[in-house]
Design an enzyme around this catalytic site. Structure first.
Site, PDB file in Angstrom:
ATOM      1  N   LYS A  53       0.836  -1.208   0.000  1.00 27.86           N
ATOM      2  CA  LYS A  53       0.000   0.000   0.000  1.00 27.86           C
ATOM      3  C   LYS A  53       0.869   1.256   0.000  1.00 27.86           C
ATOM      4  O   LYS A  53       0.572   2.229  -0.688  1.00 27.86           O
ATOM      5  CB  LYS A  53      -0.938  -0.030   1.220  1.00 27.86           C
ATOM      6  N   GLN A  97      -4.399  -1.923   9.737  1.00 27.45           N
ATOM      7  CA  GLN A  97      -4.196  -3.193   9.035  1.00 27.45           C
ATOM      8  C   GLN A  97      -4.734  -4.356   9.877  1.00 27.45           C
ATOM      9  O   GLN A  97      -4.341  -4.517  11.032  1.00 27.45           O
ATOM     10  CB  GLN A  97      -2.708  -3.381   8.716  1.00 27.45           C
ATOM     11  N   ASP A 120     -10.871   2.478   4.326  1.00 24.46           N
ATOM     12  CA  ASP A 120     -11.166   1.048   4.169  1.00 24.46           C
ATOM     13  C   ASP A 120     -12.677   0.809   4.100  1.00 24.46           C
ATOM     14  O   ASP A 120     -13.118  -0.296   3.766  1.00 24.46           O
ATOM     15  CB  ASP A 120     -10.577   0.242   5.337  1.00 24.46           C
TER      16      ASP A 120
END
Ligand code: NAP
Length: 285
Positions: A53, A97, A120
Site C-alpha cells: 500500500k 491493518q 477502508d
C-alpha cells in the site's frame, strides 16, 4: 472454451494514471492527499500488505505515514492516535491493518476512525449508507470488484450474481452493490446446502470463502464470469485463490487470476478512496 483472463494488474495500472492526474490537480490547490497506516503486532502478511500500500501511494504521489505498535500495546493508545489523526488536516485517510491481535477490540478501534477518513470503508456510517443505496467511502475489495466488472464491460442488470461469503469486508457490501445495480443476488455461506445448486445458475460468480478449491469448473454455468477473491497460502508458500483455476477456466468466459486479480484492485481502491477523501476535504469531490 478457454476463459479470457481479467487482468487486475493492468486495470489497476490504468487507474493509477487517473489517480496521478487527480493528485496533481489537488497539488495545484495546495493539497497533497495523505494516508496513515496503523500496524499492530508483527504479522508477516500484514507487513507485506502495508508495504504494498505504501508503494502504491508513492507511485501516485500520495503522502503516506506508518504508525507501529507492539503486540501488547494498550487499546487506549491506538484510539488516542486515531483521534489525533482524525484531527490532522494533512491526513485524509486512516487504515488499521487487519487482523489485529485477538486481545484488542477491532470493532472499537475501527469505529473510532472518522467516517470521512475511513478509506477502508468499515465505519458503520459508510457501511450503512450502502444499505440506503449511497456510496460515501466504500470497502476497497467490493469496490475494486465492481470497478473491475465495469471496466470489463460486464452487464449486471437482470443477471444472476452469486456471492460466496458473507463477511462485512467482502460478501455483504458486495451484495448490496450488486443489488443497487439491478443484479439478482444470492449470498451463500458455510451453512449453504448444496452450493452447486446456486453456483450453476450464476452468470457472475464471486467467491470469497477463504477455502482453496471450494468452486471448480463442474459447478459453473458455461460462460460464467468468475471473480476469485480468495488469497490462500499453500504449504509450499505459493498463493492460490478459492477457485480451481484449471477446471474453471475451461468453462467460464472470463476469470480473474490469483495473484494479479482482485488483490491489485483492492490496493487501487484504497488509493482511490484516499484521493476522494482529500478532494472532499476541499469540497471538490
Ligand atoms: P471470512 O471473514 O473468513 O469470511 C468467509 C466467508 O466465506 C464466510 O461468510 C463463510 O461462511 C464463507 N464460507 C466459508 N467456507 C464456505 C463454504 N465451504 N461454502 C460457502 N461459504 C463458505 O473471509 P473474508 O475476509 O471475507 O475473506 C475471504 C477470502 O478473501 C480470504 O481468502 C481472504 O484472504 C480473501 N480476501 C482477499 C482480498 C483481496 O484483496 N483479494 C481482500 C479481502 C479478503 P460463514 O459466514 O457461514 O462462516
Amino acid at each position: 472454451m478457454a476463459a479470457i483472463l481479467i487482468d487486475g494488474a493492468a486495470i489497476a495500472r490504468e487507474l493509477y494514471a487517473d489517480f496521478k492526474q487527480r493528485v496533481s490537480a489537488l497539488g495545484s490547490r495546495g493539497v497533497r492527499p495523505g494516508l496513515a497506516a496503523i500496524l499492530i503486532g508483527d504479522n508477516p502478511a500484514s507487513e507485506v500488505y502495508v508495504r504494498t500500500k505504501t508503494r502504491a501511494c508513492a507511485e501516485v504521489g500520495v503522502h503516506s505515514v506508518q504508525h507501529r505498535f507492539g503486540v501488547d500495546c494498550p487499546e487506549r493508545e491506538v484510539v488516542e492516535l486515531i483521534n489525533c489523526l482524525n484531527a490532522d488536516p494533512a491526513i485524509h485517510g486512516i487504515l488499521v491493518q487487519l487482523p489485529l491481535p485477538p486481545r484488542l477490540n477491532a470493532e472499537r478501534i475501527l469505529q473510532s476512525i472518522a467516517a470521512d477518513k475511513d478509506v477502508d470503508g468499515f465505519n458503520w456510517t459508510n457501511l450503512g449508507a450502502m444499505v440506503a443505496g449511497h456510496t460515501l467511502l466504500a470497502p476497497c475489495t467490493p469496490l475494486g470488484i465492481m470497478t473491475m466488472l465495469d471496466r470489463e464491460g460486464i452487464a449486471l442488470e437482470g443477471r444472476n450474481a452469486v456471492v460466496i461469503g458473507r463477511s462485512v469486508i467482502v460478501g455483504k457490501p458486495l451484495a448490496l452493490m450488486l443489488i443497487a445495480r439491478g443484479a439478482t443476488v444470492t449470498v451463500c455461506n458455510s451453512k449453504t446446502r448444496d452450493l452447486r445448486q446456486y453456483t450453476s445458475l450464476a452468470d457472475i460468480l464471486i467467491v470469497a470463502a477463504g477455502k482453496p478449491g471450494v468452486v471448480d469448473g463442474s459447478m459453473l454455468k458455461p460462460g460464467a464470469v468468475v471473480i476469485d477473491v480468495g488469497i490462500n497460502r499453500l504449504p509450499d508458500g505459493k498463493l492460490t485463490g478459492d477457485v480451481d483455476f484449471a477446471s474453471a477456466s475451461l468453462v467460464a468466459s472470463r476469470i480473474t487470476p490469483v495473484p494479479g486479480g482482485v488483490g491489485r484492485m483492492t490496493v487501487a481502491m484504497l488509493i482511490a478512496n484516499t484521493v476522494t477523501a482529500a478532494e472532499r476535504s476541499i469540497g471538490a469531490g
